[in-house]
Design a protein around this motif. Structure first.
Motif, short mmCIF file in Angstrom:
data_model
loop_
_atom_site.label_atom_id
_atom_site.label_comp_id
_atom_site.label_asym_id
_atom_site.label_seq_id
_atom_site.Cartn_x
_atom_site.Cartn_y
_atom_site.Cartn_z
N UNK A 109 0.84 -1.19 0.00
CA UNK A 109 0.00 0.00 0.00
C UNK A 109 0.88 1.24 0.00
N UNK A 110 0.40 2.29 -0.65
CA UNK A 110 1.09 3.58 -0.62
C UNK A 110 0.58 4.45 0.52
N UNK A 129 0.33 9.20 9.40
CA UNK A 129 -0.16 8.38 8.30
C UNK A 129 0.46 8.92 7.01
N UNK A 130 1.19 8.09 6.30
CA UNK A 130 1.92 8.50 5.10
C UNK A 130 1.04 8.35 3.87
N UNK A 131 1.01 9.37 3.02
CA UNK A 131 0.30 9.34 1.74
C UNK A 131 1.33 9.48 0.62
N UNK A 132 1.51 8.44 -0.18
CA UNK A 132 2.56 8.42 -1.18
C UNK A 132 2.05 8.24 -2.60
N UNK A 133 0.83 8.67 -2.87
CA UNK A 133 0.32 8.60 -4.24
C UNK A 133 -0.53 9.83 -4.51
N UNK A 134 -0.65 10.18 -5.81
CA UNK A 134 -1.37 11.39 -6.19
C UNK A 134 -2.86 11.34 -5.94
N UNK A 135 -3.43 10.14 -5.90
CA UNK A 135 -4.87 10.04 -5.72
C UNK A 135 -5.31 10.33 -4.29
N UNK A 136 -4.49 9.96 -3.31
CA UNK A 136 -4.87 10.17 -1.92
C UNK A 136 -4.38 11.51 -1.37
N UNK A 137 -3.39 12.11 -2.03
CA UNK A 137 -2.79 13.34 -1.49
C UNK A 137 -3.79 14.49 -1.36
N UNK A 138 -4.72 14.70 -2.32
CA UNK A 138 -5.65 15.83 -2.18
C UNK A 138 -6.50 15.82 -0.92
N UNK A 139 -6.59 14.69 -0.23
CA UNK A 139 -7.39 14.66 1.00
C UNK A 139 -6.80 15.60 2.05
N UNK A 140 -5.51 15.92 1.93
CA UNK A 140 -4.88 16.82 2.89
C UNK A 140 -5.47 18.23 2.82
N UNK A 141 -6.09 18.57 1.69
CA UNK A 141 -6.68 19.90 1.54
C UNK A 141 -8.14 19.93 1.97
N UNK A 142 -8.65 18.81 2.39
CA UNK A 142 -10.04 18.74 2.87
C UNK A 142 -10.03 18.99 4.37
N UNK A 143 -10.41 20.20 4.78
CA UNK A 143 -10.36 20.55 6.20
C UNK A 143 -11.41 19.82 7.02
N UNK A 144 -12.40 19.19 6.35
CA UNK A 144 -13.39 18.42 7.09
C UNK A 144 -12.84 17.06 7.53
N UNK A 145 -11.76 16.62 6.87
CA UNK A 145 -11.19 15.31 7.19
C UNK A 145 -9.85 15.39 7.90
N UNK A 146 -9.14 16.48 7.70
CA UNK A 146 -7.79 16.60 8.25
C UNK A 146 -7.70 17.86 9.10
#
Length: 246
Positions: A109-110, A129-146
């Motif tokens: 897993x990435x 929690x490490x995010x190493x792929x382009x598909x999951x990285x945008x979740x960091x900009x979601x202030x409702x989740x992070x």
């Protein structure tokens, strides 16, 4: 089958001779041409003309396949021992690239859990929690989740004694009331002082290198780190506030 016929009149032939013959009347050549005739034994099927455009293709959108939610792999191991081991692997045993590459292979897993340096005792909490792929990285900009409270530089936050007891904008979560106000002030400063940014950058760092050259000429050595810190501070004060720090 198609047949055709074509006929021409014969041309007179002349052969060389040692005897001279009396001149004869010129022969007038009038070719007789017959029209070309053709017959078709089979009827040809002529395709209808192609329309000038093709009809628009019908696109069928399929719903994305719903995959089962998987628990994020990885663990933080034992307190103190786990962070220390991961720090050793990150800096010494494996290096930065192999540190992440080996765990991608291990967890298939990435996205995975691990400890991030510096860890204890410098940083109390090293769990990430490490995010190493382009598909999951945008979740960091979601202030409702992070949540981004006190997390600007990883898990380490410097003491507020360095900033007069205040938490600066970088460590404020967007949900906090002061975040929007301070961000508005920063954009106002950048907009109103935009014409001074480049000139002051040139002035401050020109002064820095001139001072370094002067120290090298007189003392034979100079400290770049301290001079660079002072130049950066001078640049921010002059470009954003129009004043030179004392």
């Amino acid at each position: 089958m198609a047949s055709s016929s074509l006929a021409f009149s014969a041309l007179p032939l002349h052969f060389p001779s040692s005897k001279l013959l009396p001149p004869s009347k010129p022969v007038k050549f009038e070719p007789t041409l017959h029209p070309i005739k053709a017959s078709v034994s089979e009827k040809l099927s002529i395709a209808p003309p192609v329309p000038p455009y093709l009809p628009a293709a019908t696109v069928v959108l399929t719903e994305p396949k719903k995959l089962p939610i998987r628990k994020i792999p990885g663990d933080y191991e034992l307190p103190l021992i786990g962070p220390w081991k991961d720090r050793q692997d990150y800096f010494y045993n494996q290096g930065k690239d192999e540190f992440f590459r080996s765990r991608i292979k291990k967890f298939h897993s990435t996205i995975f859990r691990t400890n991030m340096p510096p860890g204890p005792p410098i940083s109390f909490n090293s769990k990430i929690i490490v995010l190493l792929d382009g598909k999951s990285f945008p979740v960091l900009f979601d202030t409702d989740k992070v949540e981004k409270k006190d997390l600007f530089t990883g898990t380490f936050m410097p003491s507020t004694e360095l900033t007069g007891g205040y938490r600066v904008l970088s460590y404020l979560d967007p949900s906090e009331p002061s975040h929007a106000k301070l961000k508005k002030i920063m954009f106002f400063l950048l907009s109103s002082r935009r014409d001074q940014v480049i000139p002051e950058f040139q002035n401050c760092y020109t002064e820095m290198f001139e001072n370094l050259e002067g120290e090298l000429a007189t003392k034979g050595k100079a400290s770049f780190g301290q001079a660079n810190d002072q130049a950066a501070f001078n640049f921010l004060a002059r470009s954003l506030y129009g004043c030179k720090p004392g």
